[in-house]
Design a protein around this motif. Structure first.
Motif, PDB file in Angstrom:
ATOM      1  N   UNK A   6       0.848  -1.184   0.000  1.00 19.52           N
ATOM      2  CA  UNK A   6       0.000   0.000   0.000  1.00 19.52           C
ATOM      3  C   UNK A   6       0.887   1.238   0.000  1.00 19.52           C
ATOM      4  N   UNK A   7       0.673   2.097  -0.973  1.00 23.10           N
ATOM      5  CA  UNK A   7       1.406   3.351  -1.110  1.00 23.10           C
ATOM      6  C   UNK A   7       0.453   4.477  -0.736  1.00 23.10           C
ATOM      7  N   UNK A   8       0.830   5.268   0.265  1.00 22.14           N
ATOM      8  CA  UNK A   8      -0.065   6.281   0.804  1.00 22.14           C
ATOM      9  C   UNK A   8       0.518   7.678   0.622  1.00 22.14           C
ATOM     10  N   UNK A   9      -0.028   8.422  -0.322  1.00 21.53           N
ATOM     11  CA  UNK A   9       0.283   9.848  -0.504  1.00 21.53           C
ATOM     12  C   UNK A   9       1.779  10.132  -0.573  1.00 21.53           C
ATOM     13  N   UNK A  10       2.505   9.334  -1.364  1.00 20.88           N
ATOM     14  CA  UNK A  10       3.949   9.529  -1.484  1.00 20.88           C
ATOM     15  C   UNK A  10       4.269  10.802  -2.244  1.00 20.88           C
ATOM     16  N   UNK A  58       7.116  12.847   1.790  1.00 21.80           N
ATOM     17  CA  UNK A  58       5.778  12.718   2.365  1.00 21.80           C
ATOM     18  C   UNK A  58       5.279  11.303   2.154  1.00 21.80           C
ATOM     19  N   UNK A  59       4.318  10.896   2.983  1.00 17.26           N
ATOM     20  CA  UNK A  59       3.602   9.657   2.770  1.00 17.26           C
ATOM     21  C   UNK A  59       4.278   8.436   3.367  1.00 17.26           C
ATOM     22  N   UNK A  60       3.655   7.283   3.085  1.00 15.31           N
ATOM     23  CA  UNK A  60       4.117   6.022   3.661  1.00 15.31           C
ATOM     24  C   UNK A  60       4.110   4.908   2.619  1.00 15.31           C
ATOM     25  N   UNK A  61       4.994   3.926   2.842  1.00 10.76           N
ATOM     26  CA  UNK A  61       4.978   2.667   2.105  1.00 10.76           C
ATOM     27  C   UNK A  61       4.693   1.571   3.121  1.00 10.76           C
ATOM     28  N   UNK A  62       3.627   0.813   2.889  1.00  8.55           N
ATOM     29  CA  UNK A  62       3.222  -0.248   3.820  1.00  8.55           C
ATOM     30  C   UNK A  62       3.337  -1.582   3.088  1.00  8.55           C
ATOM     31  N   UNK A  63       4.181  -2.463   3.613  1.00  3.74           N
ATOM     32  CA  UNK A  63       4.427  -3.769   3.009  1.00  3.74           C
ATOM     33  C   UNK A  63       3.900  -4.857   3.935  1.00  3.74           C
TER      34      UNK A  63
END
Length: 260
Positions: A6-10, A58-63
């Motif tokens: 999930x890629x969040x507002x990178x 900015x944002x998050x990477x969720x693995x």
């Protein structure tokens, strides 16, 4: 089915230039998500943030449910994220088999002394890596070329070898950066069949590719970037007919590919 990636507002800027801005999406097991857009749209920069080469601004990477934003590529690989690059990262003077075996080194465990003195544990690891590499080469159709020097292979076969080496890490998520670039029509078809087979095994695939026929043929979902912004997202048929996408990038090529 839960998201593997999930890629969040990178977002990221270089010298005041906003290269990627607030881009987000998710990929589930077995899905092929393609990121497309014109040159300079931010596709490879996005890949570099996801794979730990760049630290996002900015944002998050969720693995697989864990926040891995900015984590080093080797640590991401241990957690199940592997990638290929636009430019081949092949050891040209090594055999095809040795290139494939190199993909196992990151996940190997053992001591330097065991390797130095060729203790039974070290020999077992070498044997397991060789057997695994041969199985991967068979999977990508290169097992008969195992003892061939990699530099003598065609470009399309080198691309397949690079994917085989990425698969040596047994990834849950595989990022492919232009895997068909420079390939002829036959090689491209071989590569897209291989990508589809990998996805069917449950791997989530994130793909950057300029060959629109290939993208429309194998993608489950498409994200379109332009000047670092996400301008469209959806299934291939929807994206190919989006007026903003056609204006910014695709023209009529994607619609023709989707209808073919």
């Amino acid at each position: 089915m839960s998201d593997l990636l999930r890629v969040e507002n990178l977002g990221i800027s270089f010298g005041g230039l906003r290269a990627v801005n607030q881009v987000g999406f998710s990929v589930k097991p077995g899905e092929i998500l393609s990121v497309i857009g014109p040159n300079g749209a931010g596709k490879t920069t996005l890949f570099n943030m996801i794979s730990g080469i760049y630290m996002p601004g900015d944002g998050r990477v969720v693995l697989n449910g864990d926040d891995v934003t900015g984590m080093r590529p080797d640590l991401l690989a241990r957690r199940g994220l592997s990638r290929t690059f636009q430019n081949l990262q092949i050891f040209q003077n090594m055999t095809v088999l040795d290139n494939a075996i190199a993909g196992y080194h990151l996940t190997e465990s053992g001591s330097l002394l065991a390797d130095l003195f060729r203790l039974p544990g070290a020999r077992a690891r070498v044997r397991a890596a060789r057997e695994g590499a041969m199985a991967l080469l068979a999977r990508v159709g290169l097992d008969r070329a195992a003892e061939t020097e990699a530099g003598s292979l065609s470009y399309g076969k080198l691309k397949r070898l690079e994917i085989a080496r990425a698969l040596a890490l047994d990834p849950k998520v595989l990022l492919l950066d232009e895997p068909a670039a420079g390939c002829n029509a036959v090689e491209t078809e071989e590569i897209d069949q291989m990508i589809a087979e990998v996805a069917r095994s449950g791997v989530a695939i994130l793909l950057v590719e300029h060959d629109m026929k290939m993208v429309m043929r194998i993608s489950s979902h498409i994200v379109v970037l332009d000047h670092g912004e996400k301008i469209a997202e959806g299934d291939p048929a929807t994206v190919s007919r989006d007026p903003q996408v056609i204006s910014a990038y695709l023209g009529t090529e994607a619609a023709e590919a989707a209808d073919a």
